[in-house]
Design a protein around this motif. Structure first.
Motif, mmCIF file in Angstrom:
data_model
loop_
_atom_site.group_PDB
_atom_site.id
_atom_site.type_symbol
_atom_site.label_atom_id
_atom_site.label_comp_id
_atom_site.label_asym_id
_atom_site.label_seq_id
_atom_site.Cartn_x
_atom_site.Cartn_y
_atom_site.Cartn_z
ATOM 1 N N THR A 116 24.370 6.532 -28.427
ATOM 2 C CA THR A 116 23.644 7.407 -27.506
ATOM 3 C C THR A 116 24.449 7.534 -26.225
ATOM 4 O O THR A 116 24.895 6.523 -25.672
ATOM 5 C CB THR A 116 22.256 6.831 -27.171
ATOM 6 N N HIS A 117 24.646 8.760 -25.756
ATOM 7 C CA HIS A 117 25.390 8.988 -24.515
ATOM 8 C C HIS A 117 24.424 9.295 -23.377
ATOM 9 O O HIS A 117 23.487 10.087 -23.528
ATOM 10 C CB HIS A 117 26.368 10.151 -24.691
ATOM 11 N N ARG A 118 24.661 8.657 -22.251
ATOM 12 C CA ARG A 118 23.899 8.908 -21.038
ATOM 13 C C ARG A 118 24.881 9.206 -19.913
ATOM 14 O O ARG A 118 25.909 8.540 -19.781
ATOM 15 C CB ARG A 118 23.037 7.695 -20.668
ATOM 16 N N THR A 163 24.798 2.199 -26.442
ATOM 17 C CA THR A 163 24.572 3.197 -25.399
ATOM 18 C C THR A 163 25.830 3.311 -24.547
ATOM 19 O O THR A 163 26.289 2.313 -23.984
ATOM 20 C CB THR A 163 23.381 2.824 -24.506
ATOM 21 N N SER A 199 23.125 -0.313 -32.494
ATOM 22 C CA SER A 199 22.863 0.671 -31.439
ATOM 23 C C SER A 199 23.776 0.428 -30.239
ATOM 24 O O SER A 199 23.836 -0.684 -29.707
ATOM 25 C CB SER A 199 21.398 0.586 -31.008
#
Length: 200
Positions: free
Chosen positions: A186-188, A45, A43
């Motif tokens: 995951t992009h934030r 980010t 994972s």
């Protein structure tokens, strides 16, 4: 509405509290590994920080960089070179011979990926050369390298200038990794805003 004066408040004598045993620090638990069980993807980010100049974004970049490379990689303005090239291309279309439409003292180094002898950023020629060669890489290539350097997963922090987003970042088709499926990305997106008066 009730108005209370000091004379209405009864003074209570301070009670002597019993002394406690000396404080002893609690040992920190061992770090938790980010390795996934079985064949599950690791994972990652990716935090995209969008800001205007002088908005403390560089300080935030350094704070993520200080976490260390075990679980965090910090990337400084990976869209900058592409943005300068875009501006230079538009300048040529307008029949303006000045390629560096956005004046920067390091325009040539940024375009060619090579430092000159007057590079003030680093004392080491090797470090200076590596720094400018890195600028030749696209956002996707730098993310590929960052993801590969985090075998157990972690965080990739990207510092961006907000003015570069409309032409150079596709929010509808974001980076998914060089090997799709092997990494869960995951992009934030973070908007860093500062009082305009403080910016000036």
């Amino acid at each position: 509405l009730a108005i209370i004066s000091d004379s209405d408040i009864e003074t209570v004598p301070t009670k002597q509290l019993p002394l406690k045993t000396p404080w002893t620090p609690i040992p920190h638990p061992p770090p938790v590994s980010r390795k996934m069980a079985g064949n599950e993807p690791k994972s990652i980010t990716v935090i995209h920080c969008w800001s205007a100049p002088r908005s403390r974004s560089t300080a935030l970049l350094y704070s993520f960089e200080a976490r260390g490379q075990d679980d965090c990689v910090a990337i400084d303005e990976p869209l900058y070179r592409a943005w300068l090239m875009l501006k230079a291309g538009k300048n040529k279309q307008n029949n303006n011979n000045n390629n560096a439409v956005v004046a920067r003292p390091y325009f040539t180094q940024m375009m060619e990926g090579a430092a000159d002898d007057t590079d003030p950023e680093t004392a080491s020629p090797e470090e200076s050369s590596s720094r400018w060669k890195r600028e030749l890489l696209s956002l996707e290539e730098r993310l590929d390298a960052a993801v590969a350097s985090l075998p157990d997963g972690g965080i990739v922090f990207c510092k961006h200038m907000a003015k570069q987003a409309p032409d150079l970042y596709n929010f509808d088709d974001e980076y998914a990794g060089a090997t799709r499926g092997a990494v869960a990305i995951t992009h934030r997106h973070l908007l860093l805003i500062r009082d305009p008066v403080a910016v000036l």
